[in-house]
Design a protein around this motif. Structure first.
Motif, PDB file in Angstrom:
ATOM      1  N   ARG A  84       1.022  10.182 -10.703  1.00  0.00           N
ATOM      2  CA  ARG A  84       0.013  10.848  -9.894  1.00  0.00           C
ATOM      3  C   ARG A  84      -0.950   9.817  -9.319  1.00  0.00           C
ATOM      4  O   ARG A  84      -1.005   8.685  -9.773  1.00  0.00           O
ATOM      5  CB  ARG A  84      -0.755  11.885 -10.720  1.00  0.00           C
ATOM      6  N   TRP A  85      -1.675  10.245  -8.307  1.00  0.00           N
ATOM      7  CA  TRP A  85      -2.636   9.347  -7.680  1.00  0.00           C
ATOM      8  C   TRP A  85      -3.839   9.146  -8.582  1.00  0.00           C
ATOM      9  O   TRP A  85      -4.323  10.076  -9.224  1.00  0.00           O
ATOM     10  CB  TRP A  85      -3.108   9.911  -6.345  1.00  0.00           C
ATOM     11  N   ARG A  86      -4.331   7.936  -8.613  1.00  0.00           N
ATOM     12  CA  ARG A  86      -5.584   7.615  -9.276  1.00  0.00           C
ATOM     13  C   ARG A  86      -6.493   6.975  -8.228  1.00  0.00           C
ATOM     14  O   ARG A  86      -6.061   6.083  -7.487  1.00  0.00           O
ATOM     15  CB  ARG A  86      -5.362   6.650 -10.443  1.00  0.00           C
ATOM     16  N   LEU A 122       0.838  -1.194   0.000  1.00  0.00           N
ATOM     17  CA  LEU A 122       0.000   0.000   0.000  1.00  0.00           C
ATOM     18  C   LEU A 122       0.873   1.245   0.000  1.00  0.00           C
ATOM     19  O   LEU A 122       0.587   2.232  -0.695  1.00  0.00           O
ATOM     20  CB  LEU A 122      -0.911  -0.019   1.230  1.00  0.00           C
ATOM     21  N   GLY A 123       1.966   1.195   0.764  1.00  0.00           N
ATOM     22  CA  GLY A 123       2.889   2.331   0.801  1.00  0.00           C
ATOM     23  C   GLY A 123       3.476   2.636  -0.563  1.00  0.00           C
ATOM     24  O   GLY A 123       3.672   3.803  -0.922  1.00  0.00           O
ATOM     25  N   GLY A 132      -7.992   2.845  -4.220  1.00  0.00           N
ATOM     26  CA  GLY A 132      -9.037   1.939  -3.753  1.00  0.00           C
ATOM     27  C   GLY A 132      -8.612   0.489  -3.866  1.00  0.00           C
ATOM     28  O   GLY A 132      -8.866  -0.325  -2.964  1.00  0.00           O
ATOM     29  N   ALA A 133      -7.940   0.146  -4.956  1.00  0.00           N
ATOM     30  CA  ALA A 133      -7.466  -1.221  -5.144  1.00  0.00           C
ATOM     31  C   ALA A 133      -6.420  -1.574  -4.095  1.00  0.00           C
ATOM     32  O   ALA A 133      -6.389  -2.707  -3.589  1.00  0.00           O
ATOM     33  CB  ALA A 133      -6.891  -1.382  -6.547  1.00  0.00           C
ATOM     34  N   ALA A 134      -5.551  -0.627  -3.752  1.00  0.00           N
ATOM     35  CA  ALA A 134      -4.530  -0.889  -2.741  1.00  0.00           C
ATOM     36  C   ALA A 134      -5.168  -1.150  -1.378  1.00  0.00           C
ATOM     37  O   ALA A 134      -4.738  -2.039  -0.633  1.00  0.00           O
ATOM     38  CB  ALA A 134      -3.568   0.294  -2.660  1.00  0.00           C
ATOM     39  N   LEU A 135      -6.204  -0.384  -1.031  1.00  0.00           N
ATOM     40  CA  LEU A 135      -6.902  -0.604   0.236  1.00  0.00           C
ATOM     41  C   LEU A 135      -7.600  -1.963   0.239  1.00  0.00           C
ATOM     42  O   LEU A 135      -7.594  -2.674   1.247  1.00  0.00           O
ATOM     43  CB  LEU A 135      -7.909   0.519   0.480  1.00  0.00           C
ATOM     44  N   LEU A 136      -8.203  -2.332  -0.891  1.00  0.00           N
ATOM     45  CA  LEU A 136      -8.836  -3.646  -0.998  1.00  0.00           C
ATOM     46  C   LEU A 136      -7.797  -4.759  -0.876  1.00  0.00           C
ATOM     47  O   LEU A 136      -8.035  -5.777  -0.220  1.00  0.00           O
ATOM     48  CB  LEU A 136      -9.581  -3.759  -2.327  1.00  0.00           C
ATOM     49  N   GLY A 159      -8.822  -9.509  -7.100  1.00  0.00           N
ATOM     50  CA  GLY A 159      -9.709  -8.447  -7.550  1.00  0.00           C
ATOM     51  C   GLY A 159      -9.045  -7.081  -7.469  1.00  0.00           C
ATOM     52  O   GLY A 159      -9.216  -6.236  -8.359  1.00  0.00           O
ATOM     53  N   ALA A 160      -8.271  -6.857  -6.406  1.00  0.00           N
ATOM     54  CA  ALA A 160      -7.566  -5.586  -6.260  1.00  0.00           C
ATOM     55  C   ALA A 160      -6.539  -5.398  -7.365  1.00  0.00           C
ATOM     56  O   ALA A 160      -6.398  -4.299  -7.926  1.00  0.00           O
ATOM     57  CB  ALA A 160      -6.881  -5.525  -4.892  1.00  0.00           C
ATOM     58  N   ALA A 161      -5.809  -6.465  -7.691  1.00  0.00           N
ATOM     59  CA  ALA A 161      -4.811  -6.368  -8.757  1.00  0.00           C
ATOM     60  C   ALA A 161      -5.478  -6.065 -10.101  1.00  0.00           C
ATOM     61  O   ALA A 161      -4.986  -5.243 -10.881  1.00  0.00           O
ATOM     62  CB  ALA A 161      -4.003  -7.664  -8.836  1.00  0.00           C
ATOM     63  N   PHE A 162      -6.611  -6.721 -10.365  1.00  0.00           N
ATOM     64  CA  PHE A 162      -7.325  -6.485 -11.620  1.00  0.00           C
ATOM     65  C   PHE A 162      -7.872  -5.060 -11.665  1.00  0.00           C
ATOM     66  O   PHE A 162      -7.742  -4.353 -12.670  1.00  0.00           O
ATOM     67  CB  PHE A 162      -8.452  -7.495 -11.763  1.00  0.00           C
ATOM     68  N   TRP A 163      -8.471  -4.625 -10.572  1.00  0.00           N
ATOM     69  CA  TRP A 163      -9.023  -3.268 -10.482  1.00  0.00           C
ATOM     70  C   TRP A 163      -7.914  -2.231 -10.676  1.00  0.00           C
ATOM     71  O   TRP A 163      -8.067  -1.262 -11.419  1.00  0.00           O
ATOM     72  CB  TRP A 163      -9.724  -3.102  -9.133  1.00  0.00           C
ATOM     73  N   GLY A 164      -6.790  -2.457  -9.986  1.00  0.00           N
ATOM     74  CA  GLY A 164      -5.698  -1.507 -10.099  1.00  0.00           C
ATOM     75  C   GLY A 164      -5.127  -1.419 -11.503  1.00  0.00           C
ATOM     76  O   GLY A 164      -4.766  -0.345 -11.982  1.00  0.00           O
ATOM     77  N   SER A 165      -5.035  -2.571 -12.201  1.00  0.00           N
ATOM     78  CA  SER A 165      -4.516  -2.548 -13.567  1.00  0.00           C
ATOM     79  C   SER A 165      -5.466  -1.825 -14.501  1.00  0.00           C
ATOM     80  O   SER A 165      -5.044  -1.120 -15.417  1.00  0.00           O
ATOM     81  CB  SER A 165      -4.256  -3.977 -14.045  1.00  0.00           C
TER      82      SER A 165
END
Length: 281
Positions: A112-114, A98-99, A119-123, A271-277
């Protein structure tokens, strides 16, 4: 899937074996284990550099960054594990992926932040928490321990090291051998200062060699190559697979059944990895 993803997954798979090897080497003091493992791992730089030792020569600031990452991370984590409950300490330490996502825009120009990636990192962290807590069936009840601050420090050290390697002058991945060698010697110095002397069997030495070739050696080279080739935010999300795969390996090795918490954590992390990509475009 990119080449950087494959390199990062290679490192993550190696790190997944760390817990299983640690179970077999639980009787070896942690600084001794880390020191010997890092020294074995540093030898991997020899074939990578075609046995040219001058490839290990680095500007002192680059070497300092590498030692900050490899030695600083283990030093803070081991002291934290000695002073605070292991479950909570391990969970706090896994804030480092997450860091990476959160700190990347602060430490690396052009990023930059997206919202989707955050959200994916928190998930992903929530999935890691489900895996870690479910493994022991414990809760996070209990008061504050100073070791928690050290565990958070270890997470910040690894996430910042992973990002800052892109801020120093370019260096070959083989130079990670220098980081591992110096960090290994420092870990052995900590062993001499703080840990009792022990004798190692031939089996111990073979397992330590596997540790050095894998999670305390080869993984660092693959990780560096991945960070050089890919988006650190995406790689940080993939890193949440580490506690998932590590727990799965331990369950398989010890003959335990896979649990519902592991399955739920797997769904959340993948799911987080897919969302983040997808959020990265």
């Amino acid at each position: 899937m990119t080449n950087a993803d494959l390199l990062a997954l290679g490192a993550i798979l190696m790190w997944a074996s760390l817990a299983a090897l640690g179970v077999s080497l639980a009787h070896v003091p942690p600084f001794l284990l880390t020191g010997l493992g890092l020294l074995v791992g540093s030898a991997l730089a020899l074939p990578l550099s075609r046995f040219r030792l001058r490839a290990w020569a680095l500007p002192w600031r680059t070497l300092a960054l590498g030692v900050y990452g490899l030695f600083g991370f283990h030093l803070l984590l081991f002291i934290a594990l000695r002073t605070a409950p292991a479950l909570q300490t391990n969970l706090i330490n896994y804030l480092w992926p997450l860091g990476m996502v959160v700190l990347a825009p602060l430490l690396l120009p052009g990023l930059r932040w997206r919202a989707g990636q955050l959200g994916a990192a928190l998930l992903g962290f929530a999935g890691a928490a489900v895996v870690i807590l479910g493994r022991s069936g414990a809760s996070l009840a209990g008061g504050w321990h100073a070791g928690y601050g050290l565990a958070l420090g270890s997470a910040l050290v690894w996430s910042s090291y992973s990002l800052l390697t892109r801020r120093v002058p370019a260096f070959p991945t083989s130079a990670v051998g220098s980081f591992a060698a110096v960090s290994g010697l420092l870990a052995l110095a900590c062993h001499a200062l703080w840990e009792p002397a022990v004798s190692l069997s031939a089996r111990d030495l073979l397992l330590i060699a596997a540790l050095g070739l894998g999670p305390l050696g080869g993984a660092f080279f693959l990780w560096d190559a991945a960070l050089k080739a890919g988006d650190p935010r995406r790689i940080g999300l993939l890193a949440f697979l580490t506690p998932l795969l590590s727990t799965a390996v331990v369950l398989v090795v010890t003959g335990q059944a896979l649990t519902a918490s592991l399955a739920l954590g797997a769904v959340m992390i993948v799911g987080a990895a897919f969302w983040g990509s997808r959020a990265a475009g």
